[in-house]
Design a protein around this motif. Sequence first.
Motif, PDB file in Angstrom:
ATOM      1  N   ILE A  19       0.848  -1.190   0.000  1.00 27.21           N
ATOM      2  CA  ILE A  19       0.000   0.000   0.000  1.00 27.21           C
ATOM      3  C   ILE A  19       0.886   1.243   0.000  1.00 27.21           C
ATOM      4  O   ILE A  19       1.799   1.376   0.816  1.00 27.21           O
ATOM      5  N   GLN A  23      -2.347   6.148   1.295  1.00 29.31           N
ATOM      6  CA  GLN A  23      -3.501   5.528   0.654  1.00 29.31           C
ATOM      7  C   GLN A  23      -4.026   4.374   1.515  1.00 29.31           C
ATOM      8  O   GLN A  23      -3.337   3.895   2.416  1.00 29.31           O
ATOM      9  N   GLN A  24      -5.238   3.960   1.232  1.00 30.96           N
ATOM     10  CA  GLN A  24      -5.793   2.782   1.898  1.00 30.96           C
ATOM     11  C   GLN A  24      -6.583   1.949   0.903  1.00 30.96           C
ATOM     12  O   GLN A  24      -7.095   2.468  -0.091  1.00 30.96           O
ATOM     13  N   ASP A  27     -12.811  -0.937   0.539  1.00 33.05           N
ATOM     14  CA  ASP A  27     -13.494  -1.778   1.528  1.00 33.05           C
ATOM     15  C   ASP A  27     -13.998  -3.052   0.862  1.00 33.05           C
ATOM     16  O   ASP A  27     -15.175  -3.183   0.536  1.00 33.05           O
TER      17      ASP A  27
END
Length: 357
Positions: A19, A23-24, A27
């Motif tokens: 990652i 940022q992520q 979901d």
Amino acid sequence: MELKQDPEMFQILDENGNIVDGQQAPDLSDDELKDLYRWMLRIRTFDGRAIKLNRQGRLGFYAPMAGQEACQIASMAALEKSDWLFPSYRDIGTALYHGISMEMAFLYSRGMKDGMKVPEDVNMFPPQIIIAGHVPHAAGAGWAFRLREEEHVAIAFFGDGATSEGDFHEGLNFAGVYDANSIFFCQNNQYAISVPLSKQTRSETIAQKAVAYGIHGIQVDGNDALAVYQATKEAADRARKGEGPTLIEGVTYRFGPHTMAGDDPGRYRTKEEEEDWASRKDPLKRFRKYLESKNLWSDQEEEKVQEELLEEMNNAIKKVEKMPKGSVEDLIDDLYTETPEILKKQKEEYLSWKEGK
């Protein structure tokens, strides 16, 4: 409308599957992540087998899509089954994901009239051969959804070469003016057949072309499945809210030739370039590294998916090869409800020629 263009290429996973700072990940559940990779692997395996079938004379026209799996699969995974797909000839991966059968894809490649006769439960138009010819169609469909106050989205896929066509500009202009529920996904694979991007446009990016039409534009790392998913999801959410269309530029690379009809990539790109993209930027390698870091994938699962798909493909091609071959007269008769006189004359000339052979 606040955002017209993101200034930098959007990326979530770096080339090592980590990652990116700041940022992520979207979901997505573990099962959804595995399904996303499983589909990308299916398309890569499908592509390799389809190329072999073409070389054996068992498939006709085929445009390789290896290298573009993240663009095609991650984007479709971000949409709904009720959304409408407008693919081009290289986007069989999007069509398979959206619900067409493998037999239908093979019939299409073999030039059969029932090829891509889309089932009622699959919201898709047949693949467009004319470059950018389907962009106005996706704009029109998105406008229709807007007028009907429906939350459906229309998405069109095309290559960087399509951005040099009038239909591209007309479609985006129309969609922008009428706030169409449309997404325009450009798979920038660096070459329009043999013409490099530098000779397609002087724009720094393709995404920035959105500014001229007053719509959202974003350049995304097209080999980063998570970034593609997120960018498409956000574009679809905006469209459903009535906030207008989006142009997505997925920066990617076509590993194989333009089509199997005699194109030789070695005449216009170097081996070093090809090896760099394949070794460092392969979308499958990157996403698999991410899954492995979460203990979600193994060699055993990889082999199982490949074996299952190859068996499915073998069964599908055997079934298709047993079907009666099509004819020129079938194509003429099938085109119109009432065949025009000029086609009737051509059919008579053809049958006369055929009988005289």
